[in-house]
Write a protein that holds these residues in place. Sequence first.
Motif, PDB file in Angstrom:
ATOM      1  N   ASP A 110       0.809  -1.215   0.000  1.00 29.04           N
ATOM      2  CA  ASP A 110       0.000   0.000   0.000  1.00 29.04           C
ATOM      3  C   ASP A 110       0.842   1.265   0.000  1.00 29.04           C
ATOM      4  O   ASP A 110       0.330   2.362  -0.254  1.00 29.04           O
ATOM      5  N   ARG A 111       2.121   1.133   0.298  1.00 34.33           N
ATOM      6  CA  ARG A 111       2.994   2.303   0.331  1.00 34.33           C
ATOM      7  C   ARG A 111       3.665   2.576  -1.013  1.00 34.33           C
ATOM      8  O   ARG A 111       3.973   3.719  -1.336  1.00 34.33           O
ATOM      9  N   HIS A 112       3.942   1.535  -1.775  1.00 30.56           N
ATOM     10  CA  HIS A 112       4.790   1.668  -2.954  1.00 30.56           C
ATOM     11  C   HIS A 112       4.113   1.080  -4.198  1.00 30.56           C
ATOM     12  O   HIS A 112       3.061   0.450  -4.105  1.00 30.56           O
ATOM     13  N   SER A 113       4.745   1.291  -5.345  1.00 29.23           N
ATOM     14  CA  SER A 113       4.242   0.753  -6.609  1.00 29.23           C
ATOM     15  C   SER A 113       4.213  -0.771  -6.553  1.00 29.23           C
ATOM     16  O   SER A 113       5.243  -1.422  -6.368  1.00 29.23           O
ATOM     17  N   ARG A 114       3.025  -1.336  -6.733  1.00 27.46           N
ATOM     18  CA  ARG A 114       2.878  -2.782  -6.621  1.00 27.46           C
ATOM     19  C   ARG A 114       3.579  -3.523  -7.752  1.00 27.46           C
ATOM     20  O   ARG A 114       4.142  -4.606  -7.556  1.00 27.46           O
ATOM     21  N   GLY A 115       3.545  -2.946  -8.942  1.00 22.72           N
ATOM     22  CA  GLY A 115       4.230  -3.578 -10.051  1.00 22.72           C
ATOM     23  C   GLY A 115       5.724  -3.650  -9.820  1.00 22.72           C
ATOM     24  O   GLY A 115       6.366  -4.667 -10.094  1.00 22.72           O
ATOM     25  N   ARG A 116       6.301  -2.575  -9.301  1.00 18.99           N
ATOM     26  CA  ARG A 116       7.734  -2.573  -9.050  1.00 18.99           C
ATOM     27  C   ARG A 116       8.108  -3.500  -7.896  1.00 18.99           C
ATOM     28  O   ARG A 116       9.195  -4.076  -7.892  1.00 18.99           O
ATOM     29  N   ILE A 117       7.203  -3.631  -6.930  1.00 21.97           N
ATOM     30  CA  ILE A 117       7.444  -4.614  -5.863  1.00 21.97           C
ATOM     31  C   ILE A 117       7.500  -6.018  -6.465  1.00 21.97           C
ATOM     32  O   ILE A 117       8.340  -6.851  -6.072  1.00 21.97           O
ATOM     33  N   MET A 118       6.618  -6.310  -7.427  1.00 22.79           N
ATOM     34  CA  MET A 118       6.644  -7.616  -8.089  1.00 22.79           C
ATOM     35  C   MET A 118       7.970  -7.828  -8.819  1.00 22.79           C
ATOM     36  O   MET A 118       8.531  -8.928  -8.803  1.00 22.79           O
ATOM     37  N   VAL A 119       8.489  -6.779  -9.436  1.00 17.79           N
ATOM     38  CA  VAL A 119       9.780  -6.888 -10.131  1.00 17.79           C
ATOM     39  C   VAL A 119      10.903  -7.150  -9.126  1.00 17.79           C
ATOM     40  O   VAL A 119      11.742  -8.048  -9.332  1.00 17.79           O
ATOM     41  N   ILE A 120      10.924  -6.392  -8.039  1.00 16.78           N
ATOM     42  CA  ILE A 120      11.952  -6.594  -7.017  1.00 16.78           C
ATOM     43  C   ILE A 120      11.848  -8.006  -6.433  1.00 16.78           C
ATOM     44  O   ILE A 120      12.856  -8.689  -6.203  1.00 16.78           O
ATOM     45  N   GLY A 121      10.604  -8.462  -6.208  1.00 17.21           N
ATOM     46  CA  GLY A 121      10.408  -9.819  -5.713  1.00 17.21           C
ATOM     47  C   GLY A 121      10.927 -10.863  -6.679  1.00 17.21           C
ATOM     48  O   GLY A 121      11.511 -11.878  -6.276  1.00 17.21           O
ATOM     49  N   GLY A 122      10.710 -10.632  -7.986  1.00 21.59           N
ATOM     50  CA  GLY A 122      11.213 -11.556  -8.986  1.00 21.59           C
ATOM     51  C   GLY A 122      12.732 -11.618  -9.000  1.00 21.59           C
ATOM     52  O   GLY A 122      13.328 -12.699  -9.122  1.00 21.59           O
ATOM     53  N   ILE A 123      13.374 -10.455  -8.861  1.00 22.00           N
ATOM     54  CA  ILE A 123      14.836 -10.422  -8.801  1.00 22.00           C
ATOM     55  C   ILE A 123      15.337 -11.178  -7.574  1.00 22.00           C
ATOM     56  O   ILE A 123      16.256 -12.016  -7.657  1.00 22.00           O
ATOM     57  N   ALA A 124      14.722 -10.892  -6.412  1.00 22.09           N
ATOM     58  CA  ALA A 124      15.152 -11.541  -5.174  1.00 22.09           C
ATOM     59  C   ALA A 124      14.955 -13.054  -5.247  1.00 22.09           C
ATOM     60  O   ALA A 124      15.838 -13.834  -4.855  1.00 22.09           O
ATOM     61  N   SER A 125      13.791 -13.499  -5.764  1.00 24.86           N
ATOM     62  CA  SER A 125      13.520 -14.937  -5.836  1.00 24.86           C
ATOM     63  C   SER A 125      14.498 -15.638  -6.766  1.00 24.86           C
ATOM     64  O   SER A 125      14.978 -16.740  -6.473  1.00 24.86           O
ATOM     65  N   THR A 126      14.803 -15.009  -7.894  1.00 22.41           N
ATOM     66  CA  THR A 126      15.733 -15.626  -8.846  1.00 22.41           C
ATOM     67  C   THR A 126      17.125 -15.765  -8.230  1.00 22.41           C
ATOM     68  O   THR A 126      17.771 -16.818  -8.340  1.00 22.41           O
ATOM     69  N   ILE A 127      17.585 -14.712  -7.564  1.00 21.84           N
ATOM     70  CA  ILE A 127      18.909 -14.763  -6.933  1.00 21.84           C
ATOM     71  C   ILE A 127      18.943 -15.800  -5.810  1.00 21.84           C
ATOM     72  O   ILE A 127      19.893 -16.590  -5.698  1.00 21.84           O
ATOM     73  N   LEU A 128      17.895 -15.813  -4.970  1.00 20.18           N
ATOM     74  CA  LEU A 128      17.881 -16.758  -3.852  1.00 20.18           C
ATOM     75  C   LEU A 128      17.773 -18.202  -4.331  1.00 20.18           C
ATOM     76  O   LEU A 128      18.413 -19.101  -3.769  1.00 20.18           O
ATOM     77  N   SER A 129      16.974 -18.445  -5.359  1.00 25.33           N
ATOM     78  CA  SER A 129      16.874 -19.803  -5.903  1.00 25.33           C
ATOM     79  C   SER A 129      18.214 -20.248  -6.488  1.00 25.33           C
ATOM     80  O   SER A 129      18.634 -21.409  -6.320  1.00 25.33           O
TER      81      SER A 129
END
Length: 444
Positions: free
Chosen positions: A84-103
């Motif tokens: 609710d604070r930030h751009s939801r689409g960009r949060i999805m992008v950041i999440g995708g980057i984090a998940s790919t790196i962690l995997s």
Amino acid sequence: MNDSLPAAGTRESATTAVIPLHRTPYPFWLVSDTGSGVSMSMLSFAMPLIALMITNSPAQAGVISAITVVVRIFATMLGGVLADRHSRGRIMVIGGIASTILSAGFTALAWSGSLTFATLLAASIVMGFSSTVFAMATDPMLKDIVPASMVGRATAANQGRDATISLTSGPLSGSLLGVGTWLVGAVMTVIDAIALVASVLLVRRTERATPAPVQAAPPVRRGFRAARGELGEAFRWLWRRRDLMNLIVIVMLINMGIGIIVTTTIYSLQQNGASGFEIGLVTASTGVGMLVGSFAAPWAVRTVPTGLLVVITLTWFTVGSATLILVNSIGGIAITLMLCCLVSPAVNACLGGYMMVATPSAMLGRVNAAESVMMGIVAPVAPLVAGFGFTLVGRTPTIGIGIALTVTSIVVMMATKPTRSIPVDAGWQAHAATFERPAERVRA
């Protein structure tokens, strides 16, 4: 996004309702959400088995699972605030980057033979936290890119996808584990990368069509106290909304009842000597029922009034569950559960879709988090009741407890006009508006 689509959160004209989903950014959202869902399902299935393989200790494996659950609950609340604070689409992008790196990192640990109790606990905590906190932006993003009159159909379309994931993620993860733990991580890395690409395309599409922020975000405040206050605002808002609180109570009763019935059935099969393969077939039958039922869910959402549909589907499941008392064979139980779950996609789409439409976009992340916390509180009840009930009074009375809860959910649904009178999806927004305060109506 097609320029004729209304801005997120606005009330669209009658012509908007006929715009097909493929002309909205929904396909990009679907690919991203599906990839993230498959990766999370694979992780949830494989991690306990990997923990047992690495530690050879059920106690240590249980510690890893328990701590990860607690971390996920915290991540749910934090993710709701961030959504609710930030751009939801960009949060999805950041999440995708984090998940790919962690995997990829998990794959490297497994490949090098570096997985121990400590490293596995750390990996489970970090990956569980990351996947959960960023996933809280996904559902609110759906409301931002799909007109309100089409949210029900979009959530109904997702039901078939969810059923497919539940059917395939377990066997896929199990097959990959047979080759090596590293292969599970490698496949997750590829899937997360695909989800990341879809998220990037989604953001580009939505930002090109809508230069303004997707949702009217409140001023960003910092610190734990501010986050706690924002979450408290969501809980208070939910408490004032009679239509949504009624639905939450009904869903709690449904989940507890179904959980007790299914868990007791599985315990009974195991105690009667059924093999793991046979129990797996019974569990898979619920996914088959949901997959088949998902084809009719979009039609049901737009044709049958939601209040009536929920009563019909709950009655169907209650009657079907009662027959489990009379059925003892593996095949009979599997068929019964499959038939019961035929109605699940429609009721899931209706309840989830209405809650999404009824919640203001600017606080949808926090409200989703609040709902998840309330659902999480009662989550342990079903296995506890099933375990103690089966041990103390046996299979039939314990299934009866579950049936009593589903009957209670029907009674609550029929006795409360705010939920009983919910119309078809095209009328959700107007129905929800009758429970809004005047200030909320102005912002909607």
